[in-house]
Design a protein around this motif. Structure first.
Motif, PDB file in Angstrom:
ATOM      1  N   ALA A 119       0.830  -1.207   0.000  1.00 48.35           N
ATOM      2  CA  ALA A 119       0.000   0.000   0.000  1.00 48.35           C
ATOM      3  C   ALA A 119       0.866   1.259   0.000  1.00 48.35           C
ATOM      4  N   ILE A 120       1.958   1.213   0.794  1.00 46.54           N
ATOM      5  CA  ILE A 120       2.867   2.370   0.824  1.00 46.54           C
ATOM      6  C   ILE A 120       3.516   2.570  -0.539  1.00 46.54           C
ATOM      7  N   ARG A 121       3.953   1.481  -1.148  1.00 46.92           N
ATOM      8  CA  ARG A 121       4.586   1.599  -2.462  1.00 46.92           C
ATOM      9  C   ARG A 121       3.594   2.073  -3.516  1.00 46.92           C
ATOM     10  N   TYR A 122       2.387   1.538  -3.494  1.00 47.73           N
ATOM     11  CA  TYR A 122       1.366   1.985  -4.438  1.00 47.73           C
ATOM     12  C   TYR A 122       1.105   3.482  -4.287  1.00 47.73           C
ATOM     13  N   ARG A 123       1.059   3.932  -3.046  1.00 44.65           N
ATOM     14  CA  ARG A 123       0.824   5.360  -2.816  1.00 44.65           C
ATOM     15  C   ARG A 123       1.982   6.194  -3.360  1.00 44.65           C
ATOM     16  N   ASP A 124       3.225   5.731  -3.108  1.00 42.85           N
ATOM     17  CA  ASP A 124       4.384   6.465  -3.632  1.00 42.85           C
ATOM     18  C   ASP A 124       4.373   6.493  -5.151  1.00 42.85           C
ATOM     19  N   PHE A 125       4.086   5.325  -5.753  1.00 41.00           N
ATOM     20  CA  PHE A 125       4.038   5.273  -7.219  1.00 41.00           C
ATOM     21  C   PHE A 125       2.922   6.167  -7.764  1.00 41.00           C
ATOM     22  N   GLU A 126       1.789   6.171  -7.071  1.00 42.14           N
ATOM     23  CA  GLU A 126       0.675   6.995  -7.535  1.00 42.14           C
ATOM     24  C   GLU A 126       1.022   8.473  -7.456  1.00 42.14           C
ATOM     25  N   GLU A 127       1.677   8.878  -6.338  1.00 40.96           N
ATOM     26  CA  GLU A 127       2.080  10.278  -6.213  1.00 40.96           C
ATOM     27  C   GLU A 127       3.104  10.654  -7.283  1.00 40.96           C
ATOM     28  N   GLN A 128       4.065   9.740  -7.515  1.00 38.59           N
ATOM     29  CA  GLN A 128       5.063  10.018  -8.553  1.00 38.59           C
ATOM     30  C   GLN A 128       4.418  10.125  -9.932  1.00 38.59           C
ATOM     31  N   ALA A 129       3.497   9.186 -10.233  1.00 42.11           N
ATOM     32  CA  ALA A 129       2.816   9.234 -11.531  1.00 42.11           C
ATOM     33  C   ALA A 129       1.978  10.499 -11.659  1.00 42.11           C
ATOM     34  N   ARG A 130       1.324  10.895 -10.567  1.00 40.00           N
ATOM     35  CA  ARG A 130       0.509  12.111 -10.629  1.00 40.00           C
ATOM     36  C   ARG A 130       1.379  13.339 -10.862  1.00 40.00           C
ATOM     37  N   ALA A 131       2.549  13.380 -10.181  1.00 38.06           N
ATOM     38  CA  ALA A 131       3.452  14.514 -10.385  1.00 38.06           C
ATOM     39  C   ALA A 131       3.977  14.565 -11.811  1.00 38.06           C
ATOM     40  N   GLU A 132       4.379  13.380 -12.329  1.00 33.85           N
ATOM     41  CA  GLU A 132       4.868  13.351 -13.707  1.00 33.85           C
ATOM     42  C   GLU A 132       3.759  13.704 -14.697  1.00 33.85           C
ATOM     43  N   ALA A 133       2.543  13.214 -14.420  1.00 34.31           N
ATOM     44  CA  ALA A 133       1.430  13.529 -15.320  1.00 34.31           C
ATOM     45  C   ALA A 133       1.122  15.020 -15.302  1.00 34.31           C
ATOM     46  N   ASN A 134       1.174  15.635 -14.118  1.00 28.34           N
ATOM     47  CA  ASN A 134       0.931  17.075 -14.048  1.00 28.34           C
ATOM     48  C   ASN A 134       1.997  17.853 -14.805  1.00 28.34           C
ATOM     49  N   GLU A 135       3.265  17.402 -14.658  1.00 26.78           N
ATOM     50  CA  GLU A 135       4.343  18.091 -15.361  1.00 26.78           C
ATOM     51  C   GLU A 135       4.186  17.954 -16.872  1.00 26.78           C
ATOM     52  N   LYS A 136       3.869  16.735 -17.321  1.00 24.25           N
ATOM     53  CA  LYS A 136       3.673  16.541 -18.756  1.00 24.25           C
ATOM     54  C   LYS A 136       2.464  17.330 -19.261  1.00 24.25           C
ATOM     55  N   ALA A 137       1.408  17.377 -18.455  1.00 19.85           N
ATOM     56  CA  ALA A 137       0.230  18.140 -18.857  1.00 19.85           C
ATOM     57  C   ALA A 137       0.572  19.625 -18.990  1.00 19.85           C
ATOM     58  N   ARG A 138       1.383  20.154 -18.042  1.00 19.34           N
ATOM     59  CA  ARG A 138       1.799  21.558 -18.149  1.00 19.34           C
ATOM     60  C   ARG A 138       2.601  21.797 -19.426  1.00 19.34           C
TER      61      ARG A 138
END
Length: 417
Positions: A119-138
């Motif tokens: 669960a901790i790893r999934y959360r970290d991966f999700e946060e990382q993916a969300r950050a990368e997705a936001n950066e790519k979206a920008r």
């Protein structure tokens, strides 16, 4: 005579006797040697027999030792099993849990820990993916805004060269205009020098000539030595540099898409599209995008992927010569491709990508991919006048009210969801 015969007989008898005694002595010595060899062999045999008996005794002793060790190991194993069963019994009495219950408890605790770590790893991966997705979206939004906010299409035929100072304009003009005439004659480009501060404008319909002129003027300004001989030298260097860039761009485009076996002239024409723009969209990048879209669509519908990919890459090949040869760019590209041994199916895709009726599935796929790439938001520029006309026509048709209602309903549905 009798005495002589007797003496001769005695001598012969003595000789026979001597020979017989010598032979007897030789045979005796040979017999002795044979007896000695036999005696030596007997000694060796006895020695070997003694060694064998000693080895047999050692082996028997080792077998006894091994059997004793096996017996002792068996006893130890039995004692160990007994002690283990006794310990398990005591542990079950102390912990009030059976062995199966303890195993289940251990497995349950391990599963809980693993689930927590996951669960901790999934959360970290999700946060990382969300950050990368936001950066790519920008980045995508910034690029789209930048492309959509560009100037009108007139920039496609005009290039601006920055100057370090306005004094450089006079040096570019030269005495009685000889430098500017030399530049225009060598490049075939109109050099416009106006009141724009620290800049000159290059105007030409041929994008390759315009790029050669830009490089030549930039190098002349950087070098500082501006005279007709130097201008011809710089223009020659720029032509060679642009020719190398054209070949490299065409080769990289063919390699990126995966189209092989193209004629060098086709590759060179493909590279010229790097300097050609259609409605503000780079034709080479558009061709690469159409090739990728065509290959994906062809793979989905079961068409020939290689033909669709090659047709998508070469569909605007005629635009590289549309300023030099009269006629539609689709027909020009198809003629050039057929002259350079391009497959007939690919030539059909090039010739029919703007027609209403296509003779092959691949041609229809290339046409659809071309429309998708051209209709992508931000891919092409438009003049302000055409944009205002479209808005007015849209408003007169009443479609804006329908769009407003649809947008309102969509927002409400999204809010409810």
């Amino acid at each position: 005579e009798r005495r002589a015969i007797i003496i001769e007989g005695k001598e012969e008898a003595l000789k026979f006797r001597t020979d017989a005694e010598a032979e007897i002595r030789e045979r005796r010595s040979e017999v002795q040697r044979t007896e000695q060899r036999i005696a030596n062999r007997q000694e060796n045999v006895e020695r070997r027999a003694t060694n064998l008996e000693r080895r047999e005794r050692k082996l028997s002793d080792k077998e006894k030792t091994v059997s004793e060790l096996e017996h002792s190991l068996t006893e130890l194993k039995a004692q160990q099993d007994a002690m283990r069963s006794e310990q398990l019994t005591k542990l079950e009495e102390i912990g009030q849990l059976s062995m199966s219950d303890a195993r289940n408890e251990l497995m349950y605790s391990a599963e809980q820990e693993i689930e927590h770590d996951l669960a901790i790893r999934y959360r970290d991966f999700e946060e990382q993916a969300r950050a990368e997705a936001n950066e790519k979206a920008r980045n995508i939004l910034a690029l789209a805004i930048h492309r959509f906010a560009a100037d009108v299409v007139s920039e496609a035929t005009v290039t601006t060269v920055q100057l370090p100072s306005d004094d450089m304009k006079g040096r570019l003009i030269g005495r009685e205009g000889r430098n500017i005439r030399a530049i225009e004659k060598a490049t075939g480009v109109d050099l416009i020098i106006d009141d724009t501060p620290e800049a000159v404008t290059l105007s030409c319909f041929d994008p390759v000539r315009r790029e050669i002129a830009r490089l030549a003027v930039t190098n002349l300004v950087s070098d500082g030595r501006i005279h007709p001989a130097r201008i011809e030298e710089m223009v020659g260097r720029s032509e060679k540099e642009v020719s190398e860039l054209i070949w490299k761009s065409g080769e990289e485009a063919a390699l990126e898409v995966g189209v092989r076996g193209l004629h060098p002239d086709i590759v060179r024409l493909l590279g010229r599209l790097k300097y050609r723009y259609s409605y503000g969209e780079n034709v080479l990048q558009h061709s690469i995008e159409v090739a990728h879209l065509s290959s994906m669509i062809a793979s989905e519908v079961g068409a020939n992927v290689k033909v669709a990919m090659a047709g998508g890459l070469l569909h605007d090949l005629g635009k590289a010569l549309s300023h030099e040869v009269e006629g539609p760019h689709a027909e020009i590209g198809a003629d050039i491709a057929s002259k350079h041994s391009v497959a007939k199916a690919v030539c059909t895709c090039i010739a029919e990508h703007h027609d209403d009726v296509m003779s092959s599935t691949e041609a229809f796929i290339v046409s659809a991919a071309d429309a998708i790439s051209a209709a992508r938001p931000g891919s092409r520029r438009d003049t302000a006048e055409n944009y205002i006309k479209r808005l007015q026509a849209w408003k007169k048709s009443g479609a804006h009210l329908t769009a407003w209602r649809s947008a309102t309903l969509f927002r409400r549905a999204a809010k409810c969801a």
